[in-house]
Design a protein around this motif. Structure first.
Motif, PDB file in Angstrom:
ATOM      1  N   GLY A 180       1.103 -12.257   0.144  1.00 24.75           N
ATOM      2  CA  GLY A 180       2.009 -13.399  -0.022  1.00 24.75           C
ATOM      3  C   GLY A 180       3.096 -13.640   0.806  1.00 24.75           C
ATOM      4  O   GLY A 180       2.947 -13.411   2.081  1.00 24.75           O
ATOM      5  N   SER A 181       4.361 -13.760   0.400  1.00 28.69           N
ATOM      6  CA  SER A 181       5.684 -14.198   1.259  1.00 28.69           C
ATOM      7  C   SER A 181       6.968 -13.722   0.314  1.00 28.69           C
ATOM      8  O   SER A 181       6.869 -13.955  -0.593  1.00 28.69           O
ATOM      9  N   LEU A 182       7.754 -13.191   1.377  1.00 33.48           N
ATOM     10  CA  LEU A 182       8.923 -12.706   0.522  1.00 33.48           C
ATOM     11  C   LEU A 182      10.160 -13.375   1.499  1.00 33.48           C
ATOM     12  O   LEU A 182      10.020 -13.690   2.480  1.00 33.48           O
ATOM     13  N   LYS A 183      11.210 -13.422   0.661  1.00 30.66           N
ATOM     14  CA  LYS A 183      12.739 -13.849   1.372  1.00 30.66           C
ATOM     15  C   LYS A 183      13.535 -12.704   1.500  1.00 30.66           C
ATOM     16  O   LYS A 183      14.424 -13.004   2.582  1.00 30.66           O
ATOM     17  N   LYS A 184      13.433 -11.714   0.808  1.00 32.18           N
ATOM     18  CA  LYS A 184      14.399 -10.727   1.028  1.00 32.18           C
ATOM     19  C   LYS A 184      13.761  -9.468   0.606  1.00 32.18           C
ATOM     20  O   LYS A 184      12.877  -9.320  -0.088  1.00 32.18           O
ATOM     21  N   VAL A 185      14.026  -8.273   1.584  1.00 34.83           N
ATOM     22  CA  VAL A 185      13.334  -7.026   1.452  1.00 34.83           C
ATOM     23  C   VAL A 185      14.063  -6.025   1.445  1.00 34.83           C
ATOM     24  O   VAL A 185      15.032  -5.872   2.545  1.00 34.83           O
ATOM     25  N   ARG A 186      14.009  -4.878   0.719  1.00 32.41           N
ATOM     26  CA  ARG A 186      14.867  -3.642   0.886  1.00 32.41           C
ATOM     27  C   ARG A 186      13.916  -2.443   1.160  1.00 32.41           C
ATOM     28  O   ARG A 186      12.894  -2.320   0.299  1.00 32.41           O
ATOM     29  N   LEU A 187      13.826  -1.967   2.103  1.00 30.98           N
ATOM     30  CA  LEU A 187      12.565  -1.059   2.744  1.00 30.98           C
ATOM     31  C   LEU A 187      13.403   0.331   2.619  1.00 30.98           C
ATOM     32  O   LEU A 187      14.389   0.371   3.325  1.00 30.98           O
ATOM     33  N   GLY A 188      12.444   1.187   2.286  1.00 35.97           N
ATOM     34  CA  GLY A 188      12.579   2.588   2.568  1.00 35.97           C
ATOM     35  C   GLY A 188      11.885   3.579   3.612  1.00 35.97           C
ATOM     36  O   GLY A 188      10.530   3.182   3.550  1.00 35.97           O
ATOM     37  N   TYR A 189      12.492   4.459   4.046  1.00 36.56           N
ATOM     38  CA  TYR A 189      11.629   5.256   5.156  1.00 36.56           C
ATOM     39  C   TYR A 189      12.036   6.867   4.537  1.00 36.56           C
ATOM     40  O   TYR A 189      13.149   7.246   4.580  1.00 36.56           O
ATOM     41  N   TYR A 190      10.856   7.484   4.198  1.00 36.39           N
ATOM     42  CA  TYR A 190      11.373   8.832   3.855  1.00 36.39           C
ATOM     43  C   TYR A 190      11.095   9.899   4.823  1.00 36.39           C
ATOM     44  O   TYR A 190       9.996   9.888   5.450  1.00 36.39           O
ATOM     45  N   ASP A 191      12.201  10.730   5.284  1.00 36.34           N
ATOM     46  CA  ASP A 191      12.236  11.590   6.389  1.00 36.34           C
ATOM     47  C   ASP A 191      11.927  12.768   5.761  1.00 36.34           C
ATOM     48  O   ASP A 191      12.727  13.437   4.836  1.00 36.34           O
ATOM     49  N   PHE A 192      10.705  13.360   6.112  1.00 34.55           N
ATOM     50  CA  PHE A 192      10.247  14.671   5.681  1.00 34.55           C
ATOM     51  C   PHE A 192      11.237  15.847   6.192  1.00 34.55           C
ATOM     52  O   PHE A 192      11.289  16.853   5.439  1.00 34.55           O
ATOM     53  N   GLU A 193      12.052  15.687   7.126  1.00 37.28           N
ATOM     54  CA  GLU A 193      12.662  16.839   7.553  1.00 37.28           C
ATOM     55  C   GLU A 193      14.168  16.765   6.751  1.00 37.28           C
ATOM     56  O   GLU A 193      14.596  17.916   6.535  1.00 37.28           O
ATOM     57  N   THR A 194      14.684  15.773   6.936  1.00 36.35           N
ATOM     58  CA  THR A 194      16.118  15.657   6.047  1.00 36.35           C
ATOM     59  C   THR A 194      15.803  15.497   4.592  1.00 36.35           C
ATOM     60  O   THR A 194      16.852  15.658   3.725  1.00 36.35           O
ATOM     61  N   ARG A 195      14.733  15.234   4.057  1.00 28.43           N
ATOM     62  CA  ARG A 195      14.103  14.855   2.637  1.00 28.43           C
ATOM     63  C   ARG A 195      15.253  13.921   2.246  1.00 28.43           C
ATOM     64  O   ARG A 195      15.452  13.859   1.031  1.00 28.43           O
ATOM     65  N   LYS A 196      15.303  12.869   2.945  1.00 35.13           N
ATOM     66  CA  LYS A 196      16.163  11.765   2.462  1.00 35.13           C
ATOM     67  C   LYS A 196      15.402  10.499   2.818  1.00 35.13           C
ATOM     68  O   LYS A 196      14.962  10.227   3.870  1.00 35.13           O
ATOM     69  N   TYR A 197      15.556   9.268   2.013  1.00 36.78           N
ATOM     70  CA  TYR A 197      15.327   7.947   2.438  1.00 36.78           C
ATOM     71  C   TYR A 197      16.427   7.341   3.199  1.00 36.78           C
ATOM     72  O   TYR A 197      17.569   7.523   2.896  1.00 36.78           O
ATOM     73  N   SER A 198      16.098   6.598   4.237  1.00 39.93           N
ATOM     74  CA  SER A 198      16.847   5.707   4.807  1.00 39.93           C
ATOM     75  C   SER A 198      16.504   4.277   4.460  1.00 39.93           C
ATOM     76  O   SER A 198      15.264   4.247   4.059  1.00 39.93           O
ATOM     77  N   TRP A 199      17.455   3.549   4.233  1.00 37.99           N
ATOM     78  CA  TRP A 199      17.171   2.172   3.619  1.00 37.99           C
ATOM     79  C   TRP A 199      17.674   0.990   4.538  1.00 37.99           C
ATOM     80  O   TRP A 199      18.590   1.033   5.155  1.00 37.99           O
ATOM     81  N   ARG A 200      16.863  -0.023   4.571  1.00 41.05           N
ATOM     82  CA  ARG A 200      17.275  -1.000   5.547  1.00 41.05           C
ATOM     83  C   ARG A 200      16.798  -2.615   4.628  1.00 41.05           C
ATOM     84  O   ARG A 200      15.679  -2.633   3.996  1.00 41.05           O
ATOM     85  N   LYS A 239       9.335  21.318  -3.252  1.00 37.74           N
ATOM     86  CA  LYS A 239       9.037  21.434  -1.724  1.00 37.74           C
ATOM     87  C   LYS A 239       9.098  20.067  -0.967  1.00 37.74           C
ATOM     88  O   LYS A 239       9.564  20.075   0.208  1.00 37.74           O
ATOM     89  N   ILE A 240       8.383  19.268  -1.642  1.00 36.80           N
ATOM     90  CA  ILE A 240       8.514  17.990  -0.833  1.00 36.80           C
ATOM     91  C   ILE A 240       9.507  17.062  -1.054  1.00 36.80           C
ATOM     92  O   ILE A 240      10.164  16.318  -0.274  1.00 36.80           O
ATOM     93  N   GLY A 241      10.384  17.234  -2.133  1.00 36.70           N
ATOM     94  CA  GLY A 241      11.704  16.484  -2.457  1.00 36.70           C
ATOM     95  C   GLY A 241      11.184  15.146  -2.904  1.00 36.70           C
ATOM     96  O   GLY A 241      12.190  14.348  -3.173  1.00 36.70           O
ATOM     97  N   LEU A 242      10.161  14.807  -3.520  1.00 26.40           N
ATOM     98  CA  LEU A 242       9.981  13.647  -4.176  1.00 26.40           C
ATOM     99  C   LEU A 242       9.159  13.781  -5.565  1.00 26.40           C
ATOM    100  O   LEU A 242       8.651  14.833  -5.849  1.00 26.40           O
ATOM    101  N   ASN A 243       9.298  12.879  -6.186  1.00 24.73           N
ATOM    102  CA  ASN A 243       8.283  12.776  -7.321  1.00 24.73           C
ATOM    103  C   ASN A 243       6.707  12.441  -6.980  1.00 24.73           C
ATOM    104  O   ASN A 243       6.461  11.521  -6.077  1.00 24.73           O
TER     105      ASN A 243
END
Ligand code: ZN
Length: 144
Positions: free
Chosen positions: A43-63, A132-136
Motif C-alpha cells: 500500500g502507501s503511507l504518509k507518516k512512519v515511525r521506524l525502529g532499529y534494534y541494536d543488539f550491542e546496546t540492546r536498545k531501539y533507535s527510532w526515526r 539475553k536478547i533483551g526483547l520479547n
C-alpha cells in the motif's frame, strides 16, 4: 478500516486515509481473537515511525519520516503476551526517488491506503521477555 472475510481463518483489511497502521491491526486481531497469525501487506503511507534494534546496546533507535511512501512489503506475525495481542510488523518503504528504507513499524505510522492479509493460525504464539536478547521473543517448545 474496512475488511472482508476470505475463509474461516483469513481476512483482507483495508486501512484508509490517516488510520494508525499498527493500532488498527492490533484492534482487528484482538476483535477476531487471532492468537497466532501472519500478516502481509502492500500500500502507501504518509507518516512512519521506524525502529532499529541494536543488539550491542540492546536498545531501539527510532526515526520518524513524514512523506508519502510506497509500502513495498509489510510483513509480520501475531502473538500474545500477558493476554495482550501483539502484532509485530516490519516494512520496506519506497520513496519518491525510488530509494528504499525500512525497519520495525511503531505506533504513530499513518496510512494513505494499506491492504493487509491477516491469516489466523491454529493454536497460539506466546511471547515473553528474553534477558539475553533483551526483547520479547516467541516461546518455542522444541530444540533442534
Ligand atoms: Zn521488530
Amino acid at each position: 478500516m474496512i475488511y472482508s472475510q476470505l475463509s474461516t481463518d483469513s481476512w483482507v483489511v483495508r486501512l484508509e486515509d490517516g488510520d494508525d497502521i499498527l493500532m488498527s491491526l492490533r484492534k482487528f486481531v484482538e476483535g477476531k481473537r487471532v492468537r497466532a497469525g501472519l500478516l502481509e501487506g502492500i500500500g502507501s503511507l504518509k507518516k512512519v515511525r521506524l525502529g532499529y534494534y541494536d543488539f550491542e546496546t540492546r536498545k531501539y533507535s527510532w526515526r520518524e519520516f513524514e512523506e508519502d511512501m510506497e509500502i513495498l512489503n509489510l510483513s509480520g506475525n501475531v502473538s500474545i503476551k500477558d493476554a495482550t495481542y501483539i502484532p509485530h510488523i516490519h516494512v520496506s518503504l519506497g520513496r519518491k526517488d525510488f530509494s528504499v528504507l525500512g525497519g520495525h513499524l511503531d505506533d504513530g505510522s499513518r496510512a494513505n491506503m494499506v491492504e493487509v492479509f491477516v491469516h489466523s493460525l491454529p493454536g497460539e504464539l506466546v511471547k515473553a521477555h528474553d534477558e539475553k536478547i533483551g526483547l520479547n521473543v516467541l516461546q518455542l517448545s522444541h530444540k533442534f
